[in-house]
Design an enzyme around this catalytic site. Structure first.
Site, PDB file in Angstrom:
ATOM      1  N   LEU A 134      -8.554  -9.004 -14.035  1.00 35.18           N
ATOM      2  CA  LEU A 134      -9.947  -8.554 -14.039  1.00 35.18           C
ATOM      3  C   LEU A 134     -10.695  -9.127 -15.236  1.00 35.18           C
ATOM      4  CD1 LEU A 134      -9.491  -4.811 -13.040  1.00 35.18           C
ATOM      5  CD2 LEU A 134      -9.744  -6.812 -11.573  1.00 35.18           C
ATOM      6  N   VAL A 167      -4.260  -6.894 -20.355  1.00 34.29           N
ATOM      7  CA  VAL A 167      -3.510  -6.585 -19.131  1.00 34.29           C
ATOM      8  C   VAL A 167      -2.378  -5.599 -19.426  1.00 34.29           C
ATOM      9  CG1 VAL A 167      -2.054  -7.573 -17.319  1.00 34.29           C
ATOM     10  CG2 VAL A 167      -4.083  -8.803 -18.100  1.00 34.29           C
ATOM     11  N   ASP A 168      -2.298  -4.543 -18.625  1.00 36.63           N
ATOM     12  CA  ASP A 168      -1.216  -3.552 -18.700  1.00 36.63           C
ATOM     13  C   ASP A 168      -1.105  -2.935 -20.094  1.00 36.63           C
ATOM     14  OD1 ASP A 168      -0.601  -4.187 -16.033  1.00 36.63           O
ATOM     15  OD2 ASP A 168       0.812  -5.740 -16.626  1.00 36.63           O
ATOM     16  N   ARG A 188      -5.028  -8.991  -9.035  1.00 35.43           N
ATOM     17  CA  ARG A 188      -6.083  -9.832  -9.586  1.00 35.43           C
ATOM     18  C   ARG A 188      -6.213  -9.533 -11.079  1.00 35.43           C
ATOM     19  NH1 ARG A 188      -8.084 -13.928  -7.267  1.00 35.43           N
ATOM     20  NH2 ARG A 188     -10.170 -13.602  -8.085  1.00 35.43           N
ATOM     21  N   GLY A 226       0.783  -1.235   0.000  1.00 36.38           N
ATOM     22  CA  GLY A 226       0.000   0.000   0.000  1.00 36.38           C
ATOM     23  C   GLY A 226       0.811   1.280   0.000  1.00 36.38           C
ATOM     24  N   SER A 227       2.038   1.248  -0.557  1.00 38.28           N
ATOM     25  CA  SER A 227       2.803   2.502  -0.583  1.00 38.28           C
ATOM     26  C   SER A 227       2.214   3.492  -1.588  1.00 38.28           C
ATOM     27  CB  SER A 227       4.283   2.245  -0.864  1.00 38.28           C
ATOM     28  OG  SER A 227       4.497   1.841  -2.188  1.00 38.28           O
ATOM     29  N   HIS A 281       1.757   0.756 -13.131  1.00 37.24           N
ATOM     30  CA  HIS A 281       2.527  -0.433 -13.511  1.00 37.24           C
ATOM     31  C   HIS A 281       4.009  -0.089 -13.480  1.00 37.24           C
ATOM     32  CE1 HIS A 281       3.403  -4.254 -15.392  1.00 37.24           C
ATOM     33  NE2 HIS A 281       4.236  -3.602 -16.193  1.00 37.24           N
ATOM     34  N   ARG A 299     -14.447 -15.777 -10.509  1.00 35.19           N
ATOM     35  CA  ARG A 299     -13.980 -14.386 -10.579  1.00 35.19           C
ATOM     36  C   ARG A 299     -15.144 -13.404 -10.728  1.00 35.19           C
ATOM     37  NH1 ARG A 299      -8.614 -13.425 -11.314  1.00 35.19           N
ATOM     38  NH2 ARG A 299      -7.396 -15.318 -11.522  1.00 35.19           N
TER      39      ARG A 299
HETATM   40  C1  GRF Z   1       3.884  -1.228  -7.318  1.00 35.33           C
HETATM   41  O1  GRF Z   1       5.199  -1.364  -7.787  1.00 35.33           O
HETATM   42  C2  GRF Z   1       2.920  -1.169  -8.472  1.00 35.33           C
HETATM   43  O2  GRF Z   1       3.456  -0.545  -9.600  1.00 35.33           O
HETATM   44  C3  GRF Z   1       2.675  -2.628  -8.762  1.00 35.33           C
HETATM   45  O3  GRF Z   1       2.641  -3.234  -7.498  1.00 35.33           O
HETATM   46  C4  GRF Z   1       3.407  -2.474  -6.588  1.00 35.33           C
HETATM   47  C5  GRF Z   1       2.497  -2.134  -5.443  1.00 35.33           C
HETATM   48  O4  GRF Z   1       3.219  -1.517  -4.409  1.00 35.33           O
HETATM   49  N1  GRF Z   1       1.481  -2.797  -9.539  1.00 35.33           N
HETATM   50  P1  GRF Z   1       2.421  -0.834  -3.228  1.00 35.33           P
HETATM   51  O5  GRF Z   1       1.491  -1.872  -2.648  1.00 35.33           O
HETATM   52  O6  GRF Z   1       1.702   0.349  -3.767  1.00 35.33           O
HETATM   53  O7  GRF Z   1       3.492  -0.444  -2.248  1.00 35.33           O
END
Ligand code: GRF
Length: 218
Positions: free
Chosen positions: A101, A152-153, A99, A19-20, A117, A73
């Site tokens: 989607l 995806v991405d 996940r 969750g950073s 990403h 899902r």
């Molecule tokens: C990040 O590097 C994000 O780009 C990727 O997963 C990581 C999540 O990090 N999709 P955080 O949980 O936000 O710290």
């Protein structure tokens, strides 16, 4: 005396772990004039550290564990979608939400779901981006904020930032350098999207880390 009524976009941040990026979005949303606020943090994992962060910051936090849905899902996504509706959410930010989607959620939130990403898309979609970047010998790496589409991405790119790959980098050191930029561009991309200017990100600001001087140059 007149007062101006500003409608803040109600954002849900979907997480699976640390969750950073959630923290960066929460910090940004506290700034005066920021056009969005985090109204819900939703995790598919009960042990996600980001849930504790949300609780400490006084934000509604919910876990909708995917495991009891036993591979269904669509049923899990229906529960997530219902929670978003209950909290009157207008925008969704995926932030380490691990996940894949289905069209159910992607379709319901088309144009209103963002993801961060850890690569310069379209290079290195998927997992293990930093190790793959090192293995390929790229000299620049980075991160991307994009709209979520079924592939995806691969959705439309809203913001990117590049960092140099330095001699001796490991996947961890490179990830840490990229993460600093994730925390910068995700709040900025959300700010622009929530204020109706999703295409306004300034690419000139994307190469933010000064390149190190070449050995032997003054
Ligand atoms: C990040 O590097 C994000 O780009 C990727 O997963 C990581 C999540 O990090 N999709 P955080 O949980 O936000 O710290």
């Amino acid at each position: 005396m007149t007062s101006t009524c500003v409608t803040l976009a109600r954002v849900a941040v979907l997480i699976s772990g640390r969750g950073s990026n959630l923290g960066a979005l929460l910090d940004a949303a506290e700034a005066p004039g920021y056009p969005a606020r985090v109204a819900l943090v939703l995790s598919n994992r009960p042990d996600a550290a980001g849930l504790d962060l949300a609780a400490r910051r006084g934000v509604a936090a919910r876990c909708i564990d995917h495991r009891p849905f036993a591979g269904d899902r669509a049923a899990h996504e229906s529960a997530v979608h219902a929670a978003l509706g209950e909290h009157d959410i207008g925008l969704v930010c995926l932030a380490g939400y691990m996940r894949l989607l289905t069209p159910l959620l992607v379709g319901a939130w088309a144009g209103r779901m963002l993801n961060v990403h850890p690569s310069l898309l379209p290079a290195f979609p998927g997992l293990d981006t930093h190790a793959r970047a090192l293995a390929q010998g790229v000299k620049l790496h980075g991160c991307t904020v994009h709209l979520v589409t079924q592939e995806v991405d691969a959705g439309p790119i809203l913001a990117q930032a590049a960092v140099p790959v330095l001699p001796g980098d490991t996947a961890d050191s490179l990830a840490a350098r990229v993460l600093v930029q994730e925390h910068r561009i995700y709040p900025e991309a959300l700010r622009l999207h929530a204020s109706g200017r999703p295409g306004a990100y300034d690419p000139a600001a994307s190469l933010t880390s000064p390149l190190p001087p070449l050995a032997g140059t003054p």
